[in-house]
Design a protein around this motif. Structure first.
Motif, mmCIF file in Angstrom:
data_model
loop_
_atom_site.group_PDB
_atom_site.id
_atom_site.type_symbol
_atom_site.label_atom_id
_atom_site.label_comp_id
_atom_site.label_asym_id
_atom_site.label_seq_id
_atom_site.Cartn_x
_atom_site.Cartn_y
_atom_site.Cartn_z
ATOM 1 N N LEU A 170 -68.091 -36.817 -4.006
ATOM 2 C CA LEU A 170 -67.253 -35.577 -3.861
ATOM 3 C C LEU A 170 -68.230 -34.211 -4.537
ATOM 4 O O LEU A 170 -68.199 -33.030 -3.891
ATOM 5 N N ILE A 171 -68.958 -34.584 -5.400
ATOM 6 C CA ILE A 171 -69.653 -33.624 -6.101
ATOM 7 C C ILE A 171 -70.739 -33.286 -5.178
ATOM 8 O O ILE A 171 -71.127 -31.918 -5.047
ATOM 9 N N GLY A 172 -71.332 -34.147 -4.404
ATOM 10 C CA GLY A 172 -72.202 -33.871 -3.526
ATOM 11 C C GLY A 172 -73.034 -35.165 -2.936
ATOM 12 O O GLY A 172 -73.266 -35.847 -3.521
ATOM 13 N N PRO A 173 -73.222 -35.214 -1.516
ATOM 14 C CA PRO A 173 -73.748 -36.432 -0.809
ATOM 15 C C PRO A 173 -75.146 -36.990 -1.737
ATOM 16 O O PRO A 173 -75.413 -38.263 -1.837
ATOM 17 N N ASP A 174 -76.132 -35.729 -1.950
ATOM 18 C CA ASP A 174 -77.191 -36.270 -2.834
ATOM 19 C C ASP A 174 -77.113 -36.826 -4.302
ATOM 20 O O ASP A 174 -77.893 -37.153 -4.910
ATOM 21 N N ILE A 175 -75.652 -36.334 -4.872
ATOM 22 C CA ILE A 175 -75.294 -36.927 -6.106
ATOM 23 C C ILE A 175 -74.869 -38.093 -6.182
ATOM 24 O O ILE A 175 -74.806 -38.987 -7.061
ATOM 25 N N GLY A 176 -74.303 -38.617 -4.976
ATOM 26 C CA GLY A 176 -73.245 -39.896 -5.099
ATOM 27 C C GLY A 176 -74.118 -41.084 -5.304
ATOM 28 O O GLY A 176 -75.291 -41.182 -4.750
ATOM 29 N N HIS A 177 -73.707 -41.929 -6.131
ATOM 30 C CA HIS A 177 -74.406 -43.154 -6.549
ATOM 31 C C HIS A 177 -73.483 -44.202 -6.873
ATOM 32 O O HIS A 177 -72.552 -43.905 -7.534
ATOM 33 N N ILE A 178 -73.924 -45.447 -7.036
ATOM 34 C CA ILE A 178 -73.168 -46.779 -7.731
ATOM 35 C C ILE A 178 -73.066 -46.278 -9.146
ATOM 36 O O ILE A 178 -74.244 -45.941 -9.711
ATOM 37 N N PRO A 179 -71.977 -46.331 -9.674
ATOM 38 C CA PRO A 179 -71.886 -46.107 -11.105
ATOM 39 C C PRO A 179 -72.490 -47.077 -11.908
ATOM 40 O O PRO A 179 -71.470 -47.578 -12.931
ATOM 41 N N ILE A 180 -73.600 -47.374 -12.145
ATOM 42 C CA ILE A 180 -74.111 -48.406 -13.027
ATOM 43 C C ILE A 180 -75.667 -47.813 -13.357
ATOM 44 O O ILE A 180 -76.445 -48.679 -13.584
ATOM 45 N N SER A 181 -75.602 -46.324 -13.831
ATOM 46 C CA SER A 181 -76.674 -45.793 -13.875
ATOM 47 C C SER A 181 -77.203 -45.337 -15.325
ATOM 48 O O SER A 181 -78.235 -44.814 -15.426
ATOM 49 N N ASN A 182 -76.010 -45.242 -16.301
ATOM 50 C CA ASN A 182 -76.437 -44.728 -17.516
ATOM 51 C C ASN A 182 -75.508 -45.896 -18.670
ATOM 52 O O ASN A 182 -74.948 -46.539 -18.186
ATOM 53 N N LEU A 183 -75.743 -45.418 -19.890
ATOM 54 C CA LEU A 183 -75.086 -46.018 -20.808
ATOM 55 C C LEU A 183 -73.516 -46.215 -20.643
ATOM 56 O O LEU A 183 -72.906 -47.222 -21.036
ATOM 57 N N TYR A 184 -73.061 -44.841 -20.300
ATOM 58 C CA TYR A 184 -71.679 -44.786 -20.129
ATOM 59 C C TYR A 184 -71.160 -45.848 -19.003
ATOM 60 O O TYR A 184 -70.423 -46.739 -19.159
ATOM 61 N N GLU A 185 -71.512 -45.866 -17.909
ATOM 62 C CA GLU A 185 -71.384 -46.488 -16.985
ATOM 63 C C GLU A 185 -71.486 -47.921 -17.098
ATOM 64 O O GLU A 185 -70.710 -48.825 -16.663
ATOM 65 N N ARG A 232 -70.864 -37.242 -26.786
ATOM 66 C CA ARG A 232 -71.863 -36.683 -25.984
ATOM 67 C C ARG A 232 -71.524 -36.145 -24.619
ATOM 68 O O ARG A 232 -72.375 -35.982 -23.715
ATOM 69 N N GLU A 233 -70.389 -36.380 -24.182
ATOM 70 C CA GLU A 233 -69.756 -35.967 -22.965
ATOM 71 C C GLU A 233 -70.392 -36.819 -21.817
ATOM 72 O O GLU A 233 -70.666 -36.268 -20.753
ATOM 73 N N ALA A 234 -70.605 -37.989 -22.024
ATOM 74 C CA ALA A 234 -71.304 -38.921 -21.410
ATOM 75 C C ALA A 234 -70.427 -39.295 -20.299
ATOM 76 O O ALA A 234 -71.190 -39.939 -19.106
ATOM 77 N N TYR A 235 -69.395 -39.088 -20.030
ATOM 78 C CA TYR A 235 -68.408 -39.229 -19.122
ATOM 79 C C TYR A 235 -68.641 -38.571 -17.613
ATOM 80 O O TYR A 235 -68.347 -38.795 -16.499
ATOM 81 N N GLN A 236 -69.536 -37.165 -17.812
ATOM 82 C CA GLN A 236 -69.680 -36.431 -16.751
ATOM 83 C C GLN A 236 -70.789 -37.338 -15.675
ATOM 84 O O GLN A 236 -71.860 -37.882 -16.238
ATOM 85 N N ILE A 237 -70.347 -37.144 -14.504
ATOM 86 C CA ILE A 237 -71.340 -37.527 -13.566
ATOM 87 C C ILE A 237 -72.497 -36.808 -13.475
ATOM 88 O O ILE A 237 -72.625 -35.590 -13.369
ATOM 89 N N GLN A 238 -73.652 -37.497 -13.603
ATOM 90 C CA GLN A 238 -75.010 -36.807 -13.476
ATOM 91 C C GLN A 238 -75.817 -37.453 -12.372
ATOM 92 O O GLN A 238 -75.662 -38.390 -11.913
ATOM 93 N N PRO A 239 -76.699 -36.393 -11.848
ATOM 94 C CA PRO A 239 -77.765 -37.008 -10.488
ATOM 95 C C PRO A 239 -78.344 -38.038 -11.344
ATOM 96 O O PRO A 239 -78.824 -38.156 -12.343
#
Length: 389
Positions: A170-185, A232-239
């Motif tokens: 929803l943020i953007g098709p180029d942002i979308g990804h499976i949520p296993i990319s950072n420490l939070y996820e 650290r506001e790590a819950y925010q979805i990042q590219p």
């Protein structure tokens, strides 16, 4: 304390008792299979245009794997059903607009990704307290409550990850990804996987006595998750960073964390084994043979998936950096973890080693695994440094 005979749970099934696997399926099994197949088709029709060829292959390969899991482990079926219903309800409530997360009651307080993960944390803490109360008071209702709370926490965690995946698009098709990319996820994913593995062994061995050992580790992971999230506001979805924009991540990371989950369970069961072997809590914990068997099986499944993850990681490295192995700190510590458990399994299977030594080995292995999981990313720089404090 040495063990020399097999537990009843590990005795081979007589040939006369073996029947064709498919012939054992009942109407519920086939209904579950149809539901998974139908859901896979719906997912492809709705989101196939956002997937590349590898993602489509992963989607359709997951269907038979989920069916087999549901057939082999029946409690997985209601778990999958609840996750599907809650995730689809969340997607429907969003109506393609991310701002509705703060405008719609159920999204704001129950099934947006962040609120679902918060509920997951609450239920894991509650489950930990219930299991502890059950051990202290020998109150069976408390332990049953712990099991129910753990299941609910797993449902909310899985729902949160599924919805977060949708929110990223929803943020953007180029942002979308499976949520296993950072420490939070990955901490959410680790908590979920470890809980599911524990629940499998709890049902397999018909004992809730190990929850008081496993759930505190999950709660510790959740506590770190909450601190890391809000400080650290790590819950925010990042590219995704460029190195993670690969189909390999979708299979390498999950396999890795199934391995970590197995190793953590083995370590905590090892602590229980050591207590029983020293005559502590012997009337409140399972017998040593059962603990030894759980410890072995947890390490075996963890080692299998960790081996797969290591091979996939090497293939990913060759594609991304032109070399299968570069002795990066993460790779080096992954090798240390792999060798540690390879020797553990070798000593048990070929040397018939049992008892306190392997239990201590499993416990020490937890510290090695923890550093490979978290410490390398936080304290050592390298190609895999995607998380920091």
């Amino acid at each position: 304390m040495e063990l020399t005979s097999s537990s009843p749970a590990t005795r081979p099934v007589p040939p006369a008792a073996r029947t064709n696997w498919l012939s054992q399926r009942n109407a519920g099994d086939w209904l579950f299979a149809i539901a998974i197949a139908f859901g896979t088709g719906i997912a492809y029709s709705l989101y196939g245009k956002l997937m590349d060829g590898y993602e489509i292959a992963i989607l359709f390969l997951h269907a038979p794997l989920l069916i087999a899991l549901g057939w082999a482990w029946r409690p997985f079926r209601p778990f999958a059903a609840f996750v599907a219903v809650l995730a689809l309800a969340s997607i429907w409530l969003y109506q393609g607009d991310l701002t509705r997360a703060e405008q719609t009651f159920f999204l704001k307080y129950l099934i947006s990704s962040q609120t679902a993960i918060t509920w997951m944390s609450v239920f894991f803490f509650t489950a930990t307290g219930a299991y502890l109360l059950g051990l202290v008071s020998r109150f069976d209702f408390a332990e049953r409550t712990g099991t129910v709370m753990t299941w609910i926490a797993a449902v909310m965690g899985a729902t949160g990850l599924c919805v977060r995946w949708y929110e990223s698009y929803l943020i953007g098709p180029d942002i979308g990804h499976i949520p296993i990319s950072n420490l939070y996820e990955v901490f959410v994913f680790f908590s979920l996987i470890t809980a599911l593995l524990y629940l499998f062994y709890e049902g397999r061995y018909n004992t809730r006595k190990l929850g008081v050992f496993v759930l505190p580790i999950i709660s510790a992971a959740v506590a770190f998750l909450l601190w890391y999230s809000f400080s650290r506001e790590a819950y925010q979805i990042q590219p995704l960073v460029p190195a993670l924009q690969s189909y390999w991540m979708k299979i390498h990371v999950p396999a890795n964390f199934i391995g970590y989950g197995g190793f953590v369970i083995a370590a905590m069961v090892g602590i229980a084994y050591l207590l029983v072997s020293k005559g502590i809590l012997t009337s409140r914990l399972p017998e040593p043979r059962l603990l030894d068997d759980v410890m072995y099986r947890a390490i075996a499944i963890g080692f299998a998936f960790f081996t797969i993850a290591t091979i996939l990681g090497a293939l990913w490295a060759a594609e991304a950096w032109g070399s299968y192995w570069s002795w990066d700190p993460k790779e080096t510590w992954a090798l240390i973890v792999w060798v540690n458990y390879a020797i553990w399994l070798h000593m048990r299977l070929t040397r018939n080693l049992r008892g306190d030594m392997l239990a201590w080995w499993a416990v020490v292995g937890l510290f090695v695994t923890t550093f490979a999981f978290v410490g390398v990313n936080l304290f050592l720089s390298g190609l895999h440094s995607y998380g920091s404090l």
